[in-house]
Motif scaffolding. Structure first.
Motif, mmCIF file in Angstrom:
data_model
loop_
_atom_site.group_PDB
_atom_site.id
_atom_site.type_symbol
_atom_site.label_atom_id
_atom_site.label_comp_id
_atom_site.label_asym_id
_atom_site.label_seq_id
_atom_site.Cartn_x
_atom_site.Cartn_y
_atom_site.Cartn_z
ATOM 1 N N ARG A 157 1.377 -1.554 -0.201
ATOM 2 C CA ARG A 157 -0.005 0.424 -0.395
ATOM 3 C C ARG A 157 0.577 1.302 0.221
ATOM 4 O O ARG A 157 0.900 2.303 -0.555
ATOM 5 C CB ARG A 157 -1.253 0.237 1.265
ATOM 6 N N ALA A 158 1.624 1.348 0.571
ATOM 7 C CA ALA A 158 3.156 2.347 0.903
ATOM 8 C C ALA A 158 3.358 2.563 -0.419
ATOM 9 O O ALA A 158 3.553 3.702 -1.190
ATOM 10 C CB ALA A 158 3.656 2.328 1.685
ATOM 11 N N GLN A 159 3.526 1.193 -1.044
ATOM 12 C CA GLN A 159 4.619 1.986 -2.382
ATOM 13 C C GLN A 159 3.692 2.588 -3.392
ATOM 14 O O GLN A 159 3.743 3.410 -4.433
ATOM 15 C CB GLN A 159 5.238 0.552 -2.722
ATOM 16 N N ARG A 160 2.341 1.498 -3.829
ATOM 17 C CA ARG A 160 1.705 2.254 -4.319
ATOM 18 C C ARG A 160 1.194 3.826 -3.875
ATOM 19 O O ARG A 160 0.452 3.882 -5.170
ATOM 20 C CB ARG A 160 0.410 1.252 -4.501
ATOM 21 N N ASP A 161 1.372 4.088 -3.009
ATOM 22 C CA ASP A 161 0.680 4.987 -2.597
ATOM 23 C C ASP A 161 1.809 5.803 -3.312
ATOM 24 O O ASP A 161 1.676 7.025 -3.484
ATOM 25 C CB ASP A 161 0.433 5.426 -1.600
ATOM 26 N N ARG A 162 2.439 6.288 -2.729
ATOM 27 C CA ARG A 162 4.334 6.436 -2.904
ATOM 28 C C ARG A 162 3.910 6.945 -4.679
ATOM 29 O O ARG A 162 4.437 8.249 -5.068
ATOM 30 C CB ARG A 162 5.189 6.026 -2.878
ATOM 31 N N LEU A 163 4.015 6.139 -5.239
ATOM 32 C CA LEU A 163 3.525 5.995 -6.893
ATOM 33 C C LEU A 163 2.332 6.697 -7.565
ATOM 34 O O LEU A 163 2.950 7.766 -8.122
ATOM 35 C CB LEU A 163 3.013 4.146 -7.703
ATOM 36 N N ARG A 164 1.662 6.480 -7.058
ATOM 37 C CA ARG A 164 0.047 7.616 -7.011
ATOM 38 C C ARG A 164 0.821 8.696 -6.616
ATOM 39 O O ARG A 164 0.013 9.900 -7.068
ATOM 40 C CB ARG A 164 -0.945 7.180 -6.395
ATOM 41 N N ALA A 165 1.172 9.156 -5.976
ATOM 42 C CA ALA A 165 1.575 10.855 -5.389
ATOM 43 C C ALA A 165 2.558 11.261 -6.285
ATOM 44 O O ALA A 165 2.197 12.312 -6.363
ATOM 45 C CB ALA A 165 2.233 10.662 -3.770
ATOM 46 N N ALA A 166 3.214 10.408 -7.031
ATOM 47 C CA ALA A 166 4.311 11.183 -8.377
ATOM 48 C C ALA A 166 3.691 11.262 -9.700
ATOM 49 O O ALA A 166 4.018 11.727 -10.239
ATOM 50 C CB ALA A 166 4.938 10.153 -7.946
ATOM 51 N N GLY A 167 1.643 11.033 -9.028
ATOM 52 C CA GLY A 167 1.690 11.719 -10.360
ATOM 53 C C GLY A 167 1.870 10.020 -11.842
ATOM 54 O O GLY A 167 1.186 10.869 -12.726
ATOM 55 N N LEU A 168 2.145 8.884 -11.197
ATOM 56 C CA LEU A 168 2.089 7.927 -11.872
ATOM 57 C C LEU A 168 1.264 7.268 -12.709
ATOM 58 O O LEU A 168 -0.127 6.687 -11.147
ATOM 59 C CB LEU A 168 3.324 6.739 -11.526
ATOM 60 N N ARG A 169 0.693 6.668 -13.664
ATOM 61 C CA ARG A 169 -0.973 5.705 -13.736
ATOM 62 C C ARG A 169 -0.259 4.546 -13.876
ATOM 63 O O ARG A 169 0.697 3.982 -14.087
ATOM 64 C CB ARG A 169 -1.037 6.154 -15.260
ATOM 65 N N VAL A 170 -1.105 3.749 -12.657
ATOM 66 C CA VAL A 170 0.161 2.723 -12.355
ATOM 67 C C VAL A 170 -0.450 1.610 -12.791
ATOM 68 O O VAL A 170 -2.824 0.979 -12.297
ATOM 69 C CB VAL A 170 -0.256 2.279 -10.610
#
Length: 230
Positions: A157-170
């Motif tokens: 969850r923390a890693q996914r949140d980091r990606l999304r906070a950077a504006g990445l489409r996951v």
């Protein structure tokens, strides 16, 4: 094309898969780790890629197939080691660990095919224990991993949140189960009965006699004599 990274430890008794002991001995746990790593590398070798890189703690052994670059892991926590692995890549890269011997090219397919990066700037493979088994980045940035708490139930969850906070489409890859415990080992072997891992597990649980490759290597290391060529 995409660079494929495998982060792994050399399968040495007492240093890998320690949560399998007990019920398995350290030698059996290392043999299971060796089989899981061999399965993982075989799957990655069959997957289309620009480069295939093994990011290794320890030394390569006869389990390493041709076609891989080998680079050492850096010092530090797992977040630092993952960050450094991505930091040496230019262009899209996907990283996997050695804990999912059920891995296949088909499971990796969405993150490596010709359309992988058209709509996604990251790929995420969740693990059943709350972590992740795969992470892909269109533009590898080590800062996307540094400081993420690793080996926790909330790591994924923390890693996914980091990606999304950077504006990445996951993009999401399938949920897989890591091999950490004996129960995990049995479940994964049942899902992938034709793997080296499943055969190694059957041999250990059956109490098959004879010395494994790992036992031979350990005995050689203790004696200080060179190991025979294989």
């Amino acid at each position: 094309m995409t660079t494929l990274l495998v982060i792994a430890k050399e399968p040495v008794p007492g240093r890998v898969k320690t949560r399998l002991t007990p019920p398995h001995t350290p030698y059996e746990a290392a043999e299971l780790a060796r089989a899981a790593l061999a399965d993982t590398l075989a799957a990655v070798r069959r997957t289309p890629a620009r480069r295939r890189v093994l990011v290794l703690e320890g030394a390569p052994g006869p389990w390493l197939p041709p076609g891989f670059e080998v680079v050492p892991q850096v010092a530090g926590g797992l977040d630092e080691r993952l960050a450094a692995a991505f930091g040496m890549c230019r262009g899209p890269a996907v990283l996997v660990g050695m804990d999912t011997p059920q891995l296949t090219p088909e499971l990796l397919g969405p993150a490596v095919d010709a359309f992988a990066w058209r709509e996604c700037s990251a790929w995420f493979g969740p693990a059943a224990d709350g972590g992740f088994w795969a992470l892909g980045l269109a533009a590898p940035d080590p800062e996307l991993l540094r400081g993420v708490p690793m080996s926790k139930p909330w790591t994924g969850r923390a890693q996914r949140d980091r990606l999304r906070a950077a504006g990445l489409r996951v993009g999401e890859l399938p949920l897989l189960r890591d091999v950490d415990t004996a129960a995990d080992a049995r479940a994964v072997a049942a899902l992938a009965p034709d793997t080296r891992f499943a055969r190694a597990l059957a041999a250990t649980t059956a109490g098959a006699p004879g010395r494994t490759h790992v036992q031979e290597a350990a005995a050689t290391a203790r004696s200080g004599s060179p190991s025979p060529a294989r």
